[in-house]
Motif scaffolding. Structure first.
Motif, PDB file in Angstrom:
ATOM      1  N   UNK A  27       0.843  -1.192   0.000  1.00 28.78           N
ATOM      2  CA  UNK A  27       0.000   0.000   0.000  1.00 28.78           C
ATOM      3  C   UNK A  27       0.883   1.248   0.000  1.00 28.78           C
ATOM      4  N   UNK A  28       0.506   2.201  -0.831  1.00 28.61           N
ATOM      5  CA  UNK A  28       1.168   3.495  -0.920  1.00 28.61           C
ATOM      6  C   UNK A  28       0.133   4.578  -0.697  1.00 28.61           C
ATOM      7  N   UNK A  29       0.612   5.783  -0.409  1.00 27.81           N
ATOM      8  CA  UNK A  29      -0.280   6.928  -0.263  1.00 27.81           C
ATOM      9  C   UNK A  29       0.038   7.928  -1.356  1.00 27.81           C
ATOM     10  N   UNK A  37      -3.289   0.373  -3.440  1.00 28.08           N
ATOM     11  CA  UNK A  37      -2.681  -0.930  -3.186  1.00 28.08           C
ATOM     12  C   UNK A  37      -2.332  -1.560  -4.520  1.00 28.08           C
ATOM     13  N   UNK A  38      -1.101  -2.041  -4.607  1.00 24.37           N
ATOM     14  CA  UNK A  38      -0.727  -2.859  -5.762  1.00 24.37           C
ATOM     15  C   UNK A  38      -0.668  -4.291  -5.280  1.00 24.37           C
ATOM     16  N   UNK A  39      -0.844  -5.219  -6.208  1.00 23.81           N
ATOM     17  CA  UNK A  39      -0.906  -6.628  -5.845  1.00 23.81           C
ATOM     18  C   UNK A  39      -2.331  -6.989  -5.472  1.00 23.81           C
ATOM     19  N   UNK A  79      -2.098   3.146 -13.536  1.00 29.20           N
ATOM     20  CA  UNK A  79      -0.720   3.618 -13.446  1.00 29.20           C
ATOM     21  C   UNK A  79      -0.457   4.124 -12.032  1.00 29.20           C
ATOM     22  N   UNK A  80       0.638   3.663 -11.435  1.00 30.31           N
ATOM     23  CA  UNK A  80       1.063   4.109 -10.111  1.00 30.31           C
ATOM     24  C   UNK A  80       2.548   4.449 -10.201  1.00 30.31           C
ATOM     25  N   UNK A  81       2.914   5.634  -9.716  1.00 29.44           N
ATOM     26  CA  UNK A  81       4.318   6.075  -9.695  1.00 29.44           C
ATOM     27  C   UNK A  81       4.680   6.353  -8.243  1.00 29.44           C
ATOM     28  N   UNK A  82       5.842   5.841  -7.796  1.00 35.24           N
ATOM     29  CA  UNK A  82       6.215   5.968  -6.380  1.00 35.24           C
ATOM     30  C   UNK A  82       7.717   6.168  -6.233  1.00 35.24           C
ATOM     31  N   UNK A 107       7.981   5.105  -0.284  1.00 42.00           N
ATOM     32  CA  UNK A 107       8.391   3.725  -0.535  1.00 42.00           C
ATOM     33  C   UNK A 107       9.436   3.335   0.512  1.00 42.00           C
ATOM     34  N   UNK A 108       9.184   2.265   1.214  1.00 41.29           N
ATOM     35  CA  UNK A 108      10.080   1.862   2.301  1.00 41.29           C
ATOM     36  C   UNK A 108      11.178   0.934   1.779  1.00 41.29           C
ATOM     37  N   UNK A 109      12.241   0.830   2.540  1.00 42.94           N
ATOM     38  CA  UNK A 109      13.310  -0.073   2.126  1.00 42.94           C
ATOM     39  C   UNK A 109      12.835  -1.525   2.058  1.00 42.94           C
TER      40      UNK A 109
END
Length: 182
Positions: A27-29, A37-39, A79-82, A107-109
Motif C-alpha cells: 500500500x502506498x499513499x 494498493x498494488x498486488x 498507473x502508479x508512480x512511487x 516507498x520503504x526499504x
C-alpha cells in the motif's frame, strides 16, 4: 583469461521478483491523500513505476514524457508512480511539473527489497538525506501476478516508453504468457 562466476560476479541487492507469481501486496499513499494498493486481484492491469526521487533530473525528464503519454497508458491499465521521497518532496514535484498520474511517496526499504530493486545511499546531503530506490518498472496482471519486470542500478537505464506501451498493448490484447521464468 578469467571466467565469470555467476554466483559471485552477478549478485543482486535483493532476490529477483518472481514473474508469473503473485506480487506481494503493498500500500502506498498518493500526494492527494488516497491509498493505493498494488498486488492482489484488480479489474485491470497495473503499471508500477519506481523513480529515484526529487533529486533526480533524469527521473523528471522520464516522468514528464510519461505524463505526456498518460492517456494512452490509462486507456490500457492503471498507473502508479512511487518514490521513497517524503510527502513534501513529492508535492513539490507534482506542483512544479503538473503530473497527472497517481504520484505516491514513502516507498520503504523493505518494499524496495521485496520488489528486487537496487537501493542507493545518497552521495551527499545535497542529493538527498535517505536511502532511495533505483528505477524499476513492473507490469501486474489483473490477477495480481507479475508479468514484466525492468530494474536498473542507476538513472541512465530505463525502458523506452513507446516500446513498452506497444509491447504491453500486444501482451494484453493477445493474453501473452509470462516470459523469462527460468
Amino acid at each position: 583469461m578469467r571466467t565469470l562466476d555467476l554466483t559471485k560476479d552477478f549478485q543482486l541487492s535483493s532476490p529477483k521478483p518472481n514473474v508469473g507469481a503473485p506480487i506481494t501486496p503493498m500500500q502506498f499513499t498518493t500526494v492527494d491523500g488516497g491509498p493505493i494498493t498494488i498486488g492482489g486481484p484488480k479489474d485491470r492491469w497495473t503499471l508500477l513505476v519506481v523513480y529515484r526521487g526529487k533529486h533526480c533530473p533524469r527521473c523528471k525528464r522520464y516522468l514528464n514524457k510519461f505524463n505526456a503519454m498518460l492517456s494512452d497508458w490509462t486507456a490500457l491499465m492503471n498507473v502508479v508512480v512511487v518514490s521513497a521521497d517524503s510527502l513534501e518532496k513529492a508535492q513539490l514535484d507534482k506542483a512544479e511539473f503538473g503530473w497527472e498520474f497517481d504520484l505516491c511517496y514513502g516507498l520503504t526499504e523493505p518494499q524496495m527489497r521485496s520488489l528486487g530493486l537496487y537501493v542507493s545511499d545518497p552521495l551527499s546531503e545535497a542529493e538527498t538525506t535517505t536511502r532511495f530506490a533505483e528505477p524499476g518498472t513492473f507490469a501486474i496482471r489483473p490477477d495480481g501476478k507479475l508479468m514484466l519486470v525492468d530494474i536498473s542500478n542507476g538513472p541512465a537505464s530505463r525502458p523506452d516508453l513507446d516500446e513498452l506501451l506497444d509491447g504491453m498493448r500486444f501482451n494484453i490484447e493477445n493474453n501473452r504468457p509470462v516470459r523469462g521464468t527460468a
